[in-house]
Structure formats: C-alpha cells, structure tokens
Design a protein around this motif. Structure first.
Motif, PDB file in Angstrom:
ATOM      1  N   GLU A  91     -27.402  25.542 -47.329  1.00  0.00           N
ATOM      2  CA  GLU A  91     -26.715  25.948 -46.124  1.00  0.00           C
ATOM      3  C   GLU A  91     -27.158  27.144 -45.551  1.00  0.00           C
ATOM      4  OE1 GLU A  91     -22.182  26.771 -45.441  1.00  0.00           O
ATOM      5  OE2 GLU A  91     -22.470  24.564 -45.975  1.00  0.00           O
ATOM      6  N   GLU A  92     -27.058  28.366 -46.425  1.00  0.00           N
ATOM      7  CA  GLU A  92     -27.472  29.205 -45.585  1.00  0.00           C
ATOM      8  C   GLU A  92     -28.763  29.520 -45.259  1.00  0.00           C
ATOM      9  OE1 GLU A  92     -24.319  32.204 -48.495  1.00  0.00           O
ATOM     10  OE2 GLU A  92     -26.442  31.628 -49.173  1.00  0.00           O
ATOM     11  N   GLN A  93     -29.658  28.738 -45.986  1.00  0.00           N
ATOM     12  CA  GLN A  93     -31.224  29.019 -45.665  1.00  0.00           C
ATOM     13  C   GLN A  93     -31.385  28.251 -44.310  1.00  0.00           C
ATOM     14  OE1 GLN A  93     -34.130  29.755 -48.373  1.00  0.00           O
ATOM     15  NE2 GLN A  93     -34.271  30.326 -46.196  1.00  0.00           N
ATOM     16  N   LEU A  94     -30.527  27.013 -44.349  1.00  0.00           N
ATOM     17  CA  LEU A  94     -30.900  26.421 -42.994  1.00  0.00           C
ATOM     18  C   LEU A  94     -30.236  26.980 -41.906  1.00  0.00           C
ATOM     19  CD1 LEU A  94     -30.664  22.773 -44.324  1.00  0.00           C
ATOM     20  CD2 LEU A  94     -32.642  23.955 -43.583  1.00  0.00           C
ATOM     21  N   ILE A  95     -28.940  27.490 -41.983  1.00  0.00           N
ATOM     22  CA  ILE A  95     -28.250  28.236 -40.862  1.00  0.00           C
ATOM     23  C   ILE A  95     -29.358  29.577 -40.277  1.00  0.00           C
ATOM     24  CG2 ILE A  95     -26.321  29.900 -40.435  1.00  0.00           C
ATOM     25  CD1 ILE A  95     -24.685  27.902 -42.084  1.00  0.00           C
ATOM     26  N   LEU A  96     -30.181  30.046 -41.421  1.00  0.00           N
ATOM     27  CA  LEU A  96     -30.779  31.305 -41.246  1.00  0.00           C
ATOM     28  C   LEU A  96     -31.959  31.048 -40.098  1.00  0.00           C
ATOM     29  CD1 LEU A  96     -31.854  34.233 -41.262  1.00  0.00           C
ATOM     30  CD2 LEU A  96     -32.942  33.523 -43.623  1.00  0.00           C
ATOM     31  N   GLY A  98     -32.185  28.001 -38.454  1.00  0.00           N
ATOM     32  CA  GLY A  98     -31.664  27.362 -37.441  1.00  0.00           C
ATOM     33  C   GLY A  98     -31.226  28.329 -36.238  1.00  0.00           C
ATOM     34  N   GLU A  99     -30.686  29.388 -36.570  1.00  0.00           N
ATOM     35  CA  GLU A  99     -30.383  30.519 -35.677  1.00  0.00           C
ATOM     36  C   GLU A  99     -31.474  31.140 -34.917  1.00  0.00           C
ATOM     37  OE1 GLU A  99     -25.592  31.495 -37.123  1.00  0.00           O
ATOM     38  OE2 GLU A  99     -27.392  32.720 -37.821  1.00  0.00           O
ATOM     39  N   GLU A 107     -24.068  23.657 -34.736  1.00  0.00           N
ATOM     40  CA  GLU A 107     -25.112  22.786 -34.571  1.00  0.00           C
ATOM     41  C   GLU A 107     -26.190  22.466 -35.719  1.00  0.00           C
ATOM     42  OE1 GLU A 107     -26.623  23.069 -29.806  1.00  0.00           O
ATOM     43  OE2 GLU A 107     -27.047  24.627 -31.166  1.00  0.00           O
ATOM     44  N   VAL A 108     -26.297  23.569 -36.636  1.00  0.00           N
ATOM     45  CA  VAL A 108     -27.032  23.466 -37.876  1.00  0.00           C
ATOM     46  C   VAL A 108     -26.180  22.566 -38.905  1.00  0.00           C
ATOM     47  CG1 VAL A 108     -28.046  24.680 -39.690  1.00  0.00           C
ATOM     48  CG2 VAL A 108     -28.162  25.586 -37.561  1.00  0.00           C
ATOM     49  N   LEU A 109     -24.933  22.810 -38.721  1.00  0.00           N
ATOM     50  CA  LEU A 109     -24.050  22.187 -39.854  1.00  0.00           C
ATOM     51  C   LEU A 109     -24.163  20.630 -39.445  1.00  0.00           C
ATOM     52  CD1 LEU A 109     -21.205  24.800 -40.534  1.00  0.00           C
ATOM     53  CD2 LEU A 109     -23.206  24.249 -42.118  1.00  0.00           C
ATOM     54  N   GLU A 110     -23.861  20.368 -38.221  1.00  0.00           N
ATOM     55  CA  GLU A 110     -24.078  19.037 -37.823  1.00  0.00           C
ATOM     56  C   GLU A 110     -25.150  18.295 -38.138  1.00  0.00           C
ATOM     57  OE1 GLU A 110     -23.713  16.800 -33.304  1.00  0.00           O
ATOM     58  OE2 GLU A 110     -22.803  18.566 -33.704  1.00  0.00           O
ATOM     59  N   LEU A 146     -38.049  21.220 -39.220  1.00  0.00           N
ATOM     60  CA  LEU A 146     -37.701  20.189 -38.271  1.00  0.00           C
ATOM     61  C   LEU A 146     -36.440  20.307 -37.490  1.00  0.00           C
ATOM     62  CD1 LEU A 146     -39.400  17.057 -40.467  1.00  0.00           C
ATOM     63  CD2 LEU A 146     -40.697  18.634 -38.579  1.00  0.00           C
ATOM     64  N   LEU A 147     -35.492  21.166 -38.319  1.00  0.00           N
ATOM     65  CA  LEU A 147     -33.989  21.149 -37.694  1.00  0.00           C
ATOM     66  C   LEU A 147     -33.947  21.067 -36.577  1.00  0.00           C
ATOM     67  CD1 LEU A 147     -31.407  20.761 -39.334  1.00  0.00           C
ATOM     68  CD2 LEU A 147     -31.369  23.280 -39.178  1.00  0.00           C
ATOM     69  N   HIS A 148     -34.356  22.107 -35.698  1.00  0.00           N
ATOM     70  CA  HIS A 148     -34.293  22.390 -34.476  1.00  0.00           C
ATOM     71  C   HIS A 148     -34.877  21.540 -33.301  1.00  0.00           C
ATOM     72  CE1 HIS A 148     -37.997  24.566 -35.077  1.00  0.00           C
ATOM     73  NE2 HIS A 148     -37.952  24.643 -33.837  1.00  0.00           N
TER      74      HIS A 148
END
Length: 302
Positions: A91-96, A98-99, A107-110, A146-148
């Motif tokens: 989660e922390e990796q993807l938030i980093l 993503g932001e 938005e990242v968590l969603e 790919l997340l964004h």
C-alpha cells in the motif's frame, strides 16, 4: 500521438542510435525488437528525455516537443532494471508512486484493489514488499506503472521473468490501457508477445532501424515461404531433396515444416507432394515473426 523523428545518439566513437523514426497513435501498441545491446533502452531514454540527442532528431507529443515535466502525470515507464522499496508495504509503495503521478491517496486506495485483484497479487496491502515472492514483487512494480492509467506507456522488457499465466495477466492490463486510448511501446525478446499485442513493430540492429510496419506487413514482405504439411507419403529426407526446399523440420508424426526458396515454389510442391490425392494438411504461410527476427539478424551479421 508520439512522434519520434530521426533520433541519433552517440557515446564517444560509438553510435548507439542512428536515424530512428516512427509514430505511435493513441490506442496503438508498438513493439520494439532487437538483440541485447541493439539500442532499445537508449532509444527509450531518448524518448523519455533521460538522454539528449545532441540536436539530432526530436520527440513530439501531439505535435509539440516532448516535455517530461509537463508529461509526468501522463507517463508510465517500467525500466528493465526493476526496483522497489522493500521495507515499504504494498500500500505504501503504491501510494508513493501514485502521488508522484498526481493521484491523491484516496484515488490510489480506490484503484489499488482493482489492480491487485486483476494481477492476482499473492499478498495483502499491509504486507511489506520484501515478504513477497519475486514474481509478486514484479507485479506490484507493474501495477505502480499502470495505476495512474498513463496516456503514454513505455515498458522495457515487461514480460521478462513472468510465467505464462502472469504474462497473460500483464497482456490483459496492457490491452485495457490500449482500449482507454493510451499510446504504448514495449520491448520484448518474445516474438509471440509482439505478434499477439502489437499493431506495428520496429526492429533495431546496432542502433539502426532495419524493419518497420504492421506485423502482417512485415510477415508478408517475406512472402509465403513456410510450408506446413501432414502426410504419410513422404519422409523428411525425401522432402529435403525436392527442388526449392531449403530446410525441413519434423514437427510430429508425419508432420513437417518446410522453408522454401521463394513463394513460387509452393504451387509446384503441391502437385508433387499430393500427387493429386488427399493429404491431411498443406498450408503455405509467411514466416513467423520469430523466424523473421532470426533471419534478419543472421543476414545483418554476415
């Protein structure tokens, strides 16, 4: 649309990229192929602005000079050298990441749940990256890319190290972004992935562009020089002695693959091999992309 126009890059006396040009429209996928050291990664770095072309050639996005700062939130890049912060949780990796690409934490968590499920990641969002298998770490890095949902996606050997099941999951993720209108480039040594995904391809050899076009155009440019037959009337040695046959490979019991000197040999062989009687299979086709790759490399290295 991404336009690459006459890019060139030298390192001292070595020319890494020489006069390469192509276009990738939104909603299209381009496959970049070539041997190790052919210049693919250097070309990606030129496109991304990590390297300069020393005034020789340019990269345009929608007709304007490409600016990595302006494009940052629209860009997705997966380098060949993978790297995650192993002490962070998924989660922390993807938030980093993503932001960094303009997404909010919410938005990242969603989006995270959807992508973790789509890629079948074996781990919970609160698990540290270091506890994941190598394959699941790789999937997390792909998700971070790919997340964004970038409008320009560049993937350097994205299928490297993936088993067939996970490679299929990645293919589906790439196709999802294509359907949403992303312009996508990826490099691969697996010609099956290129044939399955790409609208067009470019082959680089020693920094030079030696093949380009749609997969069908490239295959058909070589003519229908592959012949697949299934018959009990002939053996491998007898087939190899027929005029115009360059090579014969056994593919199974009574099944053979023939490489022909030219497309025109096929009709003559049809009459000879069938003798006017039924055989189980006679199919004349262009060579596969993998076969073309090997032939082209052999030809250029002579």
């Amino acid at each position: 649309m991404l336009s690459v126009e006459h890019l060139k890059k030298t390192f001292g006396d070595v020319t890494a990229v020489e006069d390469v040009s192509f276009e990738v429209k939104r909603g299209q996928i381009l496959g970049l192929i070539g041997q190790n050291g052919s210049g693919k990664t250097t070309l990606f770095r030129l496109i991304l602005g990590f390297l300069t072309s020393e005034g020789q050639g340019e990269v345009l996005w929608d007709g304007k000079p490409y600016d990595i700062e302006l494009m940052a939130n629209q860009l997705g890049y997966l380098p060949e050298e993978r790297g995650l912060y192993e002490k962070l949780t998924i989660e922390e990796q993807l938030i980093l990441f993503g932001e960094l690409r303009g997404l909010s934490r919410e938005e990242v968590l969603e989006r995270m749940e959807k992508w973790l499920s789509r890629f079948n990641v074996k781990g919970q969002p609160k698990d540290k990256v270091e506890t994941l298998s190598k394959g699941n770490q790789q999937k997390v890095q792909v998700i971070a890319t790919l997340l964004h949902e970038p409008t320009l996606l560049i993937l350097d050997e994205p299928f490297s190290g993936l088993d067939p099941v996970n490679a299929q999951l990645l293919q589906e993720g790439i196709l999802t972004l294509k359907e949403q209108g992303s312009a996508i480039i990826f490099s691969s040594h697996n010609m099956a992935n290129v044939e399955a995904l790409c609208d067009q391809l470019v082959m680089i050899h020693n920094g030079q562009q030696v093949l380009s076009g749609t997969v069908d155009e490239v295959r058909r440019s070589y003519g229908r020089i592959k012949l697949h037959i299934e018959t009990e009337r002939w053996d491998q040695q007898a087939l190899a002695e027929l005029p115009g046959v360059l090579e014969v490979q056994a593919r199974g019991e009574h099944e053979y693959s023939l490489r022909l000197a030219s497309e025109e040999v096929g009709p003559r062989l049809f009459h000879t091999i069938t003798g006017g009687e039924y055989i189980q299979q006679f199919s004349q086709q262009p060579p596969t992309l993998e076969e073309i790759f090997k032939m082209k490399v052999g030809e250029l290295n002579e």
